[in-house]
Each structure stands twice: as C-alpha cells, then as structure tokens.
Design an enzyme around this catalytic site. Structure first.
Site, PDB file in Angstrom:
ATOM      1  NE  ARG B  56      -2.867  -2.303   3.387  1.00  0.00           N
ATOM      2  CZ  ARG B  56      -2.988  -2.784   4.474  1.00  0.00           C
ATOM      3  NH1 ARG B  56      -3.407  -1.438   5.441  1.00  0.00           N
ATOM      4  NH2 ARG B  56      -3.238  -3.644   5.134  1.00  0.00           N
ATOM      5  CG  ASP B  58       2.850   6.396   2.155  1.00  0.00           C
ATOM      6  OD1 ASP B  58       2.031   5.951   3.133  1.00  0.00           O
ATOM      7  OD2 ASP B  58       4.071   6.673   2.824  1.00  0.00           O
ATOM      8  NE  ARG B 204       8.276   9.161   1.856  1.00  0.00           N
ATOM      9  CZ  ARG B 204       7.149   9.965   2.513  1.00  0.00           C
ATOM     10  NH1 ARG B 204       6.075   9.137   2.306  1.00  0.00           N
ATOM     11  NH2 ARG B 204       7.365  11.088   2.686  1.00  0.00           N
TER      12      ARG B 204
END
Lengths: 253, 253
Positions: B56, B58, B204
């Site tokens: 999933r 972002d 990230r």
C-alpha cells in the site's frame, strides 16, 4: 567603445519539457520557451534581451540541452545568472543547466555545425502513464531492425522535400543526414538523428515513415521511393511531436 | 459449489504515476489507485470486486509493476479484461501491464515473499523539469559510495523502529532487509531496497538518512547509532515520496 561592445554574451544550456508550450519560439497565441526565458532574464537584469537558439522546436517538442545565447549589459557572473534565471523560471518546466560567457561573435544558431535529435517510441499495448506527452506509443509490435535498415536509405545528401513541412522556410530542400539509427531497449524504440541542420518536420516525417516500416506496412524500398519522389504527398506519416527531443547542438572546437 | 468458487481470480500488474493520488489504498478524502481500478472493473463487469495489492503505497509514491488481484464472476478472458480496464482507466495515469488467471488461493498480499523498491535522487543544481514529482532533487553533490557503504549497516535482521512511521500498523518492528544498494549514473543516484516486507515509511526513512551521509552531515557510524537507538526521534530525515517507486513483488515459484 560602441554600446553593443558593453554587453556580455552568455551561452545557456536549456532543458525543457515541451508539453505546456507552443514551441520554442515566441508566439502571439500561447506560451513559448523563448518568452519564458526572456521574461526571466528581464526580471533578473531589467534588460530586454533577445534569446537566440540553435533550433526552433515545434509545439510539444522537448529539449534536453538546447543551446541558446543572449547579451546582457549588467555585470553578473554566469553562475549567478543561471541560479537567478532558474529561480525566476519556476514553476515552468524549464531548467538552465549551464551558463557561460562566450565571445561576442559566437551565435547559438549560426555558429552551430551539428544538431542531434532523439525520438522515443514506447512499443507496448498498455497506455502511457509517466510518459504521456513524452513518447509516441505504438501498440502493435514493431521491427526495429527493419526500421534501422530502411533508415540507411535516408542517410547522406538528399532532397528531403517529401520529409519537409509545407511551412518550411529553408531555401533549399537539400540536406545531408549524417546519422539515423534505430535501436531498442525493452519496449523502448529510440531513433537518433544527426545532421548539420534539419528541415521543418524532417525528423518527425522520417520517424513516421520508419514506423510504417516497423509495422510492415512499408518496405525499405517504399521508403526509398518516397524519398526519390521529392513530393510531400508521398509522405506516409508524420510522427507526433510528443516523442521528439532536441538532444544537443555541436559547435566548432 | 459455493458462490465464491464461481469467481475467477485475476492477477494484475499495475504501473501508476502516483502524483495525482492520495496513495494506493482507498481514501475518503481523495483519489486512490485502488478506487480507480475498482471503478474501472465495475464499469467493465458490473461487479463490485475488491482489489488487493502486494503493497500500500503512500500519497505521491509510484508503481512500476505493483501486483494486485481481484475476483470476477463474469466470464472474461484476461487479455479482454486488461484491455477493457485500460480503456476505462483513461485518462488516469494507471496502466494494467499484465493480467492472468491465478488459483483462488493466490493472494497478492499474503502470498508475496519479496518486495522491491527503487528510490530516485537527481543530484544536480538545476530544478527538475520532466521529473517534477518523480524524483528527489538534491542540489549539493552527494557521495553515493559513502551512502552505499553506510547502507550496509542496515542490511540484515534489525529492529527498524527508528525508520518506522509512528502510524505504522505492523505488529513488530523487526524486519530483515535483504539488500540496500546505492549506485550513480550521471546525475542520478538510485537506491534499491529489497526485503520480504517493509515497515511504513521504512524506505523513505532509510533514504533520508543515507542522503545525510551522502552530504557528509552524517557518518556511517551515525547511521548505525540511529538504528541501534530504536527511537523514531533519532531519525535524521524522511525522504519525500516523490522519488519512491514500488518496482516489483516476488511470489513463490
């Protein structure tokens, strides 16, 4: 000393995403790359400098390293000018990648002895996502080797009337094409074209006909016959602007 | 035969430009990739199928080959379904690259044994043009070799609490990172991360800290200390979503 001598000539290397523009050259009816940079330069220097470029790309055509120049009277370091132009250009998709002082007789257009274009075809069934407006999608499989072989008919000195827009302002349709290579990497078919100069729409016209060859709708002999006809009506197809990139300009030395 | 047995499970391979989306997963407050594909499937089949995915992503994160599945009762060939979905998805920047029938116990999320992400940094002074929203621009020169060396501290089984969003819903912060490679080609610095699964924001967060190493603001030892701290407050920097791509999902066999 004349007034002209009091200016400094700056050479710019310009990258731009052509999607939002009517082309490089100033247009009355819409935004252009030239206008955006000239306005940025005015915002930085307060001077109305004219920007000259190695090539005048059509609406929707992109630039990876367009060469251009402008004359500025104000004393400003090249790096500072580049940074200031980039700041003023925001959020337009134009970036000044390089800026250097050149002699006053250096001319982005007239000193240029070589121009290179790239044309990007994405050969896949699925629609484009990241590259919408940045490539020409051809859904049916194309034979890049047949395209490359046929392309060699166009290399050399020829009358390119067939591959020339009716709006082309060049005095002669004679051009010497140095290189026209077709290669594939995965689903990307890349056409590289190099010449001293090109006619208006020449690269797109050549790529359009090569695509017909790749699809098996034209043979290499058909392409050769179209060239020999020296007749715009014999053009098979003009490729869309989406996939065309001005890659670089070559200068002596 | 139960009603569930009357459906066919289709595996989809999905490419998407994440810029206009709030992320993969359905959101009340904005467009998502999942919603777009589910609505396209409804337009094609008249069925309200739920789309399950390997990951999933972002808001603003992109997908090159996200794996997903949905169950459809209507008799339709995979190629026809793919073509119809692509037609209905237009003009959203989502493309179904592949569609195949899989066994009813195959699950895009739960059968997945490996996930690979790519993070794209463009290391240059000039602003982005073509890649706005598609890469993280870092203006000052970064040392990709120092980044790669430091990255190896993160490879292996670790408690990644430092590199985990406070919103992460995973039960355990323990993850085994198989690969974290940093390489450069011209002005592009690419980080490749591979693991069975990742925590929320893990890639990230790792990339953000590696960028600090690349800039010389952190040493490899600082990165190691941040990992050992198991404290989100020790995170140096969370990289923007722009440069992150879900590359592919791996399944047994």
């Amino acid at each position: 000393m004349s007034e002209a001598a009091a200016t400094t000539r700056f050479r710019l290397t310009v990258e731009f995403d052509g999607r939002p523009f009517m082309g490089w050259q100033r247009q009355a009816h819409g935004p252009s790359v030239q206008q955006a940079i000239e306005e940025a330069a005015f915002a930085v220097t307060g001077e109305r400098a004219v920007l000259h470029a190695a090539g005048r790309t059509d609406a929707g055509v992109h630039g990876l390293a367009m060469a251009a120049h402008l004359d500025i009277a104000r004393d400003i370091a090249p790096f500072r000018l580049m940074e200031a132009l980039n700041a003023k250009l925001r959020p337009a998709p134009i970036a000044i990648l390089g800026c250097e002082v050149v002699p006053g007789d250096w001319h982005a257009r007239f000193s240029c002895i070589g121009r290179r274009y790239r044309y990007v075809i994405v050969n896949r069934r699925a629609p484009l996502t990241f590259e919408t407006g940045l490539a020409w999608r051809i859904a049916q499989p194309i034979d890049h080797e047949a395209m490359h072989e046929a392309a060699q008919h166009l290399v050399g000195l020829h009358d390119f009337t067939t591959f020339r827009s009716v709006h082309c302002q060049a005095q002669s349709p004679l051009k010497s094409l140095d290189r026209l290579d077709v290669s594939r990497k995965d689903d990307r078919v890349i056409v590289v074209a190099a010449a001293r100069s090109f006619l208006h729409h020449q690269v797109r016209s050549m790529v359009g006909c090569l695509a017909l060859v790749g699809q098996g709708r034209w043979t290499g002999a058909d392409l050769k016959a179209a060239l020999k006809a020296r007749d715009r009506n014999e053009l098979g197809l003009n490729a869309p602007s989406d996939g065309l990139y001005f890659v670089r300009a070559v200068y002596p030395g």
